[in-house]
Design a protein around this motif. Structure first.
Motif, PDB file in Angstrom:
ATOM      1  N   TRP A 115       0.859  -1.232   0.017  1.00  0.00           N
ATOM      2  CA  TRP A 115       0.006   0.045   0.001  1.00  0.00           C
ATOM      3  C   TRP A 115       1.052   1.004   0.064  1.00  0.00           C
ATOM      4  O   TRP A 115       2.065   1.142   0.725  1.00  0.00           O
ATOM      5  CB  TRP A 115      -0.934   0.137   1.245  1.00  0.00           C
ATOM      6  CG  TRP A 115      -1.842  -1.055   1.135  1.00  0.00           C
ATOM      7  CD1 TRP A 115      -1.985  -1.906   0.550  1.00  0.00           C
ATOM      8  CD2 TRP A 115      -3.106  -0.980   1.949  1.00  0.00           C
ATOM      9  NE1 TRP A 115      -3.319  -2.556   0.734  1.00  0.00           N
ATOM     10  CE2 TRP A 115      -3.903  -1.946   1.556  1.00  0.00           C
ATOM     11  CE3 TRP A 115      -3.797   0.175   2.919  1.00  0.00           C
ATOM     12  CZ2 TRP A 115      -5.380  -2.143   2.385  1.00  0.00           C
ATOM     13  CZ3 TRP A 115      -5.140  -0.206   3.376  1.00  0.00           C
ATOM     14  CH2 TRP A 115      -5.922  -1.310   3.306  1.00  0.00           C
ATOM     15  N   ALA A 126      -3.797   0.916  -3.468  1.00  0.00           N
ATOM     16  CA  ALA A 126      -3.849  -0.350  -2.476  1.00  0.00           C
ATOM     17  C   ALA A 126      -4.127  -1.549  -3.428  1.00  0.00           C
ATOM     18  O   ALA A 126      -4.921  -1.866  -3.969  1.00  0.00           O
ATOM     19  CB  ALA A 126      -4.936  -0.429  -1.443  1.00  0.00           C
ATOM     20  N   GLU A 137      -9.692   4.244  -1.231  1.00  0.00           N
ATOM     21  CA  GLU A 137      -8.484   4.470  -0.853  1.00  0.00           C
ATOM     22  C   GLU A 137      -8.769   5.895  -0.253  1.00  0.00           C
ATOM     23  O   GLU A 137      -8.026   6.404   0.670  1.00  0.00           O
ATOM     24  CB  GLU A 137      -7.699   4.722  -2.086  1.00  0.00           C
ATOM     25  CG  GLU A 137      -7.017   3.218  -2.520  1.00  0.00           C
ATOM     26  CD  GLU A 137      -6.746   3.129  -3.910  1.00  0.00           C
ATOM     27  OE1 GLU A 137      -6.647   3.846  -4.642  1.00  0.00           O
ATOM     28  OE2 GLU A 137      -6.359   1.915  -4.163  1.00  0.00           O
TER      29      GLU A 137
END
Ligand code: FES
Ligand code: FE2
Length: 379
Positions: A115, A126, A137
């Motif tokens: 990530w 991610a 996100e």
């Protein structure tokens, strides 16, 4: 009625709170007990502005420094937008650390499942999360810690309700205005691990009485213990002023331009409570950055700071080495003193001792500490 503290009686508290001429030291329990340290963590450290770095240590966008602060891994990041932030560096996925050490990054990519976070802590990528329902996100950002920049120091505070730092230290700031602390840069850092309570270090730093014992051949000839003085304070700080015994300037770098003669010669020690320690002499600032680890352990970094322009002087490296050598030599003398005090504080027959009027900064400090640790009921 003051609230109780573990292992500390009301009489002991009363002896600390007396006028300076009658006052005693804190009792040994204030230093050696784990439960007192746990209370300090909650009532003092987690509610105080703690200095983490200088802005010159994260000078460019993308520069970062990581450290652990009261059990929380954090990083200080100079964002691509120019803002300096302090934030958690623990990944929002499964808690790995997204950064270690220091360096320069555009993105912080977690080493576990990749990530990636930008320099403001925002999750921007991610991978392989497509099947996770309701996951966006945009909703994920590394938690931020309250941050304030004062005189080039980056401070952080875990207490969301804490009052801003700068207004609390106005008088302090005026006292040192001509030294232009904001122009300083860190040129060297010395590191130490020590087996004492952090207050042993602060107290040692804040009185010159011990020049006649510990530093009788180093500091005492230049800064007589008996001449030291401590101004009244109006907030969470103390200043120890050590007038020079001789009229000539000490050797080394020229003083900051614009200082009065006495300011250029004299030595100052100061504490912004709880443990932000600055030694100031001429154009050299020694910043003692204290990391209390337990009742009987601390880490210390001594950062040597000088005006940015001076660091570019020809031959500066050698001057910096000499300053380091001198600072370390003095600190070694203090280590010897603190080691023997620590042994004594842990001995069963040890009780509170009486303070000298020369230890006024310790008295100021102890009473601030009591106010935080054992406030009056209702306070
Ligand atoms: S723990 Fe960071 S990506 Fe999985
Ligand atoms: Fe000392």
């Amino acid at each position: 009625m003051t609230q109780e503290l573990p292992g500390i009686s009301a009489d002991e508290i009363d002896r600390v709170a007396r006028p300076l001429e009658e006052a005693a030291t804190l009792p040994p329990a204030a230093y050696i007990r784990d439960d007192v340290f746990a209370l300090e963590t909650d009532r003092v450290f987690r509610k105080s502005w703690l200095p983490l770095a200088r802005v010159d240590q994260v000078a460019k966008p993308g520069d970062f420094l990581s450290m652990d602060l009261l059990g929380q891994p954090v990083m200080i990041v100079h964002g691509q937008d120019g803002e300096i932030r302090v934030m958690s560096r623990t990944c929002l996925h499964r808690a790995a650390q997204v950064a270690e050490g220091n360096g320069n990054r555009k993105l912080f990519t977690c080493p576990y499942h990749s990530w990636s976070y930008d320099t403001a802590g925002q999750l921007v990528r991610a991978p392989l999360m497509e099947g996770a329902g309701d996951f966006a996100e945009a909703d994920c950002r590394l938690p931020q810690v309250r941050t304030e920049i004062w005189q080039g120091f980056i401070l952080a505070n875990f207490d969301p309700d804490a009052a801003p730092f700068a207004p609390q230290v106005k008088t302090f700031e005026t006292y040192f205005e001509t030294f232009r602390l904001a122009d300083m840069v860190v040129v060297r850092t010395l590191e130490y691990d020590s087996d004492w309570n952090w207050k042993v270090l602060v107290e040692n730093f804040m009185e010159a009485y011990h020049h006649i014992g510990v530093h009788q051949e180093t500091f005492e000839p230049a800064y007589h213990a008996r001449d030291s003085r401590v101004p009244d304070n109006d907030g969470s700080w103390s200043i120890l002023h050590m007038p020079a015994a001789h009229a000539e300037l000490p050797p080394g770098l020229p003083p900051v331009e614009g200082l009065e003669d006495w300011q250029a010669r004299d030595l100052f020690a100061s504490v912004l409570y709880p443990h932000f320690l600055l030694g100031i002499q001429g154009s050299v600032v020694t910043w003692y950055q204290v990391f209390p680890e337990s009742a009987g352990k601390l880490k210390l970094k001594i950062h040597i700071c000088v005006p940015g322009a001076y660091a570019a002087f020809e031959g500066f490296d050698q001057i910096a080495d000499e300053i380091c050598h001198m600072v370390d030599a003095i600190h070694q003398e203090d280590i010897g003193a603190n080691d023997t005090v620590w042994k004594g504080l842990n001995a069963p027959m040890t009780r509170q001792g009486r303070l000298s009027p020369l230890e006024k900064a310790i008295w100021q400090y102890n009473n601030w500490w009591l106010g935080k640790m054992a406030p009056e009921d209702g306070a």
